[in-house]
Motif scaffolding. Structure first.
Motif, short mmCIF file in Angstrom:
data_model
loop_
_atom_site.label_atom_id
_atom_site.label_comp_id
_atom_site.label_asym_id
_atom_site.label_seq_id
_atom_site.Cartn_x
_atom_site.Cartn_y
_atom_site.Cartn_z
N VAL A 164 48.04 50.58 53.31
CA VAL A 164 49.26 49.91 52.85
C VAL A 164 49.66 48.85 53.87
N HIS A 165 49.97 47.65 53.37
CA HIS A 165 50.38 46.54 54.22
C HIS A 165 51.74 46.03 53.72
N ARG A 166 52.74 46.09 54.56
CA ARG A 166 54.08 45.67 54.16
C ARG A 166 54.23 44.16 54.22
N HIS A 167 54.81 43.58 53.15
CA HIS A 167 55.05 42.15 53.12
C HIS A 167 56.35 41.81 53.85
N THR A 168 56.39 40.63 54.45
CA THR A 168 57.63 40.07 54.99
C THR A 168 58.00 38.89 54.11
N LEU A 169 59.09 39.02 53.37
CA LEU A 169 59.47 38.04 52.36
C LEU A 169 60.81 37.41 52.72
N TRP A 170 60.98 36.14 52.36
CA TRP A 170 62.28 35.50 52.56
C TRP A 170 63.18 35.67 51.34
N SER A 171 62.62 36.09 50.22
CA SER A 171 63.41 36.43 49.04
C SER A 171 62.95 37.79 48.54
#
Length: 342
Positions: free
Chosen positions: A171-178
């Motif tokens: 599992v790889h967590r995303h870093t999102l601006w929205s």
């Protein structure tokens, strides 16, 4: 149900929306919506789900998006020929005792399949590839996963979330601006097993893709929820009252047009009209969210402000359920509004 959902939105979701955007959607928000009956709408009249979607997305876009992941798995399970699977999961999903997510958007991408299903022993399957986007990680109890089988059919399987958090997956967590609060991840699958009792359905890929593209030509009700939220914010500012009134009127015109197309025309008809309406509604949401930033002033540049959150939520609708046709329709709208963007 709509009255109870409105109370949850007004008393829980809306007051905490900025905090939720920072801290992440808590399971308690989904439990409250389940208690209101809002998680059991997938098999009821579509207009009910549209109304609930507008209510929830107007209060808190991040909670709405996690909530939205639940309905496709419920519909899939309700229509599954697998009686044992329906008996095991349908009631918990309809009541919200079990929360679901889905990982199927990769099936619409051109090119080689990114998630594949290989036949295994005893009628089971093994999944391999990368799920690029899975929302609600850590919240969902089960996940509907779509994978392309060798005969150009799509396998849909309902897997417990822990099956995707095992030595056979990464599992790889995303870093999102929205929509960072929606717990979005990517998951690498390495021979993740699927038993016969976990198979929801098999369908021809071409049939699924046609239905998917037709459905995504429509304007999503959450866009109109976003417009409710931005108009409500602008109503605080006397100098933006005329803007807000104009946006409400235009939103209602687009809403009537969008829902009229859904309710009166077969899914494969009036695609250009559907796409043009979708583009216009998203553009209106973006411009109204930009007005919220202007109204709030320099303080809105802080990422934890309401105006910044509304701008991010409106921007999300540019890519939510996006297809090449939807992108082209938005580009055509931009050309009609002002010619070259340069």
């Amino acid at each position: 149900m709509l009255s109870r959902t409105t109370r949850v939105a007004d008393e829980l979701l809306y007051p905490r929306a900025d905090e939720t955007a920072r801290e992440g959607v808590p399971r308690g928000h989904l439990d409250a919506l389940a208690a209101a009956g809002a998680l059991g709408l997938a098999t009821r009249a579509p207009a009910l789900l549209r109304q609930a979607t507008e209510i929830i997305s107007a209060a808190d876009g991040a909670t709405w998006f996690v909530y939205a992941q639940h309905h496709q798995p419920v519909r899939a399970v309700a229509g599954s020929p697998n009686q044992a699977l329906r008996d095991r999961w349908l009631t918990p999903l309809l009541t919200g005792r079990a929360l679901s997510g889905h990982a199927i958007s990769h099936l619409a991408r051109p090119g080689p399949p990114v998630v594949t299903a290989t036949p295994g022993a005893g009628g089971g399957w093994a999944l391999n590839g990368r799920i690029a986007w899975l929302t609600g990680w850590g919240l969902a109890d089960v996940v509907l996963v779509g994978a392309l089988a060798p005969d150009d059919r799509v396998l849909f399987a309902l897997l417990p979330a822990e099956d995707l958090d095992s030595p056979r997956a990464a599992v790889h967590r995303h870093t999102l601006w929205s929509m960072h609060a929606t717990h979005a991840v990517a998951v690498d699958l390495n021979d993740v097993p699927v038993g016969r009792d976990q198979v929801v359905s098999m369908t021809r890929h071409a049939d699924w893709l046609r239905a998917h593209l037709n459905h995504n030509a429509n304007t999503h009700p959450a866009v109109f929820g976003c417009l409710r939220a931005t108009s409500r914010f602008l109503d605080r500012y006397e100098t933006f009252k005329a803007w807000s009134d104009s946006a409400k009127l235009r939103a209602e015109q687009l809403r009537s047009r969008a829902y009229g197309l859904i309710d009166t025309r077969p899914p494969g008809e009036a695609i250009d009209d559907r796409l043009a309406t979708r583009a216009a509604a998203v553009d209106l949401a973006l411009r109204t969210a930009a007005a919220c930033v202007a109204a709030a002033g320099a303080g809105s540049m802080c990422s934890d402000t309401t105006a910044a959150r509304l701008m991010a939520e409106a921007s999300f609708h540019l890519v939510h359920s996006q297809t090449p046709r939807a992108k082209d329709a938005y580009a055509r709208l931009g050309g009609a509004l002002g010619g070259s963007p340069c």
